[in-house]
Scaffold this motif. Sequence first.
Motif, short mmCIF file in Angstrom:
data_model
loop_
_atom_site.label_atom_id
_atom_site.label_comp_id
_atom_site.label_asym_id
_atom_site.label_seq_id
_atom_site.Cartn_x
_atom_site.Cartn_y
_atom_site.Cartn_z
N VAL A 66 0.85 -1.19 0.00
CA VAL A 66 0.00 0.00 0.00
C VAL A 66 0.88 1.25 0.00
O VAL A 66 1.56 1.54 0.97
CB VAL A 66 -0.95 0.01 1.21
CG1 VAL A 66 -1.83 1.26 1.17
CG2 VAL A 66 -1.81 -1.24 1.24
N SER A 67 0.86 1.96 -1.11
CA SER A 67 1.71 3.14 -1.25
C SER A 67 0.92 4.44 -1.19
O SER A 67 1.49 5.52 -1.37
CB SER A 67 2.48 3.07 -2.58
OG SER A 67 1.57 2.93 -3.66
N GLY A 68 -0.38 4.34 -0.92
CA GLY A 68 -1.18 5.54 -0.79
C GLY A 68 -2.48 5.25 -0.06
O GLY A 68 -3.06 4.17 -0.18
N PHE A 69 -2.94 6.22 0.72
CA PHE A 69 -4.20 6.11 1.45
C PHE A 69 -5.05 7.34 1.17
O PHE A 69 -4.53 8.45 1.04
CB PHE A 69 -3.94 6.05 2.96
CG PHE A 69 -3.26 4.80 3.44
CD1 PHE A 69 -4.00 3.68 3.79
CD2 PHE A 69 -1.88 4.76 3.57
CE1 PHE A 69 -3.37 2.53 4.24
CE2 PHE A 69 -1.24 3.62 4.03
CZ PHE A 69 -1.99 2.50 4.36
N CYS A 70 -6.34 7.13 1.13
CA CYS A 70 -7.31 8.23 1.03
C CYS A 70 -8.34 8.02 2.12
O CYS A 70 -9.04 6.99 2.14
CB CYS A 70 -7.97 8.24 -0.35
SG CYS A 70 -9.27 9.51 -0.53
N ALA A 71 -8.44 8.97 3.03
CA ALA A 71 -9.34 8.82 4.18
C ALA A 71 -10.19 10.06 4.34
O ALA A 71 -9.70 11.18 4.18
CB ALA A 71 -8.54 8.56 5.46
N GLY A 72 -11.45 9.86 4.68
CA GLY A 72 -12.33 10.98 4.99
C GLY A 72 -13.69 10.93 4.35
O GLY A 72 -14.71 11.05 5.04
N PRO A 73 -13.78 10.76 3.02
CA PRO A 73 -15.09 10.82 2.38
C PRO A 73 -16.08 9.80 2.94
O PRO A 73 -15.86 8.60 2.85
CB PRO A 73 -14.76 10.53 0.91
CG PRO A 73 -13.37 11.04 0.73
CD PRO A 73 -12.69 10.70 2.03
N GLY A 74 -17.15 10.30 3.56
CA GLY A 74 -18.20 9.44 4.06
C GLY A 74 -17.87 8.62 5.28
O GLY A 74 -18.68 7.79 5.71
N VAL A 104 -3.95 11.15 1.70
CA VAL A 104 -4.87 12.22 1.33
C VAL A 104 -5.98 12.26 2.38
O VAL A 104 -6.69 11.26 2.57
CB VAL A 104 -5.47 11.99 -0.07
CG1 VAL A 104 -6.40 13.15 -0.46
CG2 VAL A 104 -4.36 11.83 -1.11
N LEU A 105 -6.14 13.39 3.04
CA LEU A 105 -7.16 13.54 4.08
C LEU A 105 -8.18 14.58 3.65
O LEU A 105 -7.83 15.72 3.36
CB LEU A 105 -6.52 13.96 5.41
CG LEU A 105 -5.48 12.99 5.99
CD1 LEU A 105 -4.90 13.53 7.28
CD2 LEU A 105 -6.09 11.61 6.21
N ALA A 109 -12.39 13.22 7.66
CA ALA A 109 -11.08 13.06 8.29
C ALA A 109 -10.57 14.40 8.81
O ALA A 109 -9.78 14.44 9.77
CB ALA A 109 -10.08 12.47 7.30
N LEU A 110 -10.98 15.49 8.19
CA LEU A 110 -10.57 16.82 8.64
C LEU A 110 -11.50 17.33 9.74
O LEU A 110 -11.04 17.79 10.79
CB LEU A 110 -10.58 17.79 7.46
CG LEU A 110 -9.73 17.38 6.25
CD1 LEU A 110 -9.88 18.40 5.12
CD2 LEU A 110 -8.26 17.25 6.64
N THR A 111 -12.80 17.21 9.51
CA THR A 111 -13.77 17.72 10.49
C THR A 111 -13.66 16.99 11.82
O THR A 111 -13.95 17.56 12.88
CB THR A 111 -15.19 17.60 9.92
OG1 THR A 111 -15.26 18.35 8.70
CG2 THR A 111 -16.22 18.15 10.88
#
Length: 264
Positions: A66-74, A104-105, A109-111
């Motif tokens: 795993v070379s990338g993560f995307c967290a937050g949407p939904g 990527v956040l 993930a930000l709120t």
Amino acid sequence: MVFAGGVGRGGAGRLAARAALRIGAGLVTLVCPKAALQENAMRLDAVMLRGLDDPASLAQVADDRVSGFCAGPGMGVGVRTRDMVCAVLRRDAGARDGRNPCVVLDADALTSFAEDPDALFEAVHARTILTPHEGEFARLFPDLGQSERGSMSKVDAVRAAAARAGCVVLLKGADTVIASPDGEACLHAACYDRAVPWLATAGAGDVLAGAIAGVASSPLSPDLLPSAEAAVWLHTEAARAFGPGLIAEDLPEALPGVLRGLQA
């Protein structure tokens, strides 16, 4: 690897995952709570699927490929999302790649850190990018928000935010600004002959988050800021190619045509 929310909240994660796959990621896995596995399995084919309830068990579903993560949407706003983000940010470079995974956040993930932005800033690393819209930006950087920055330009506000956070910050809008902690910044203006007002549609930001992760996760990708620049440009071009009537689901499907045009 893209994270999705619980039962009935997987759409945003699926949009991000589809975008990452369409823009060039070799393999994309959607991670969701185990209760939502069946729902997501009915909607996914090329995107792989894993169930995970406990953020402490991230290593059970994410190996060193795993070379990338995307967290937050939904994902939902709360403790579980905060814990998952922190677990992701603790991941170091695996044996297959010489640098830390990009992270990527976006969105929840930000709120989820709105009450304690410093906790997020202490956890991020140089391969992290925050991708807020103006509302999320103001929650993390109250003094730099649209209603508070006064005569400060949007570019300078995002530069200040990136320096404070210690990572790349992308503030979305018709005039998207991307800045790194060292002060480097770029502006992507979707206006005049590049105006795409139909891009202001629910889920478009989730697609952008996935697209950034898809570009930046390749071992051959450039640094995070130019990767984000490329994804933002492609996101806009996909919307322009589709035209009015666009909904978020259309964006990943428009990307291959844009990429073919570049290749030609």
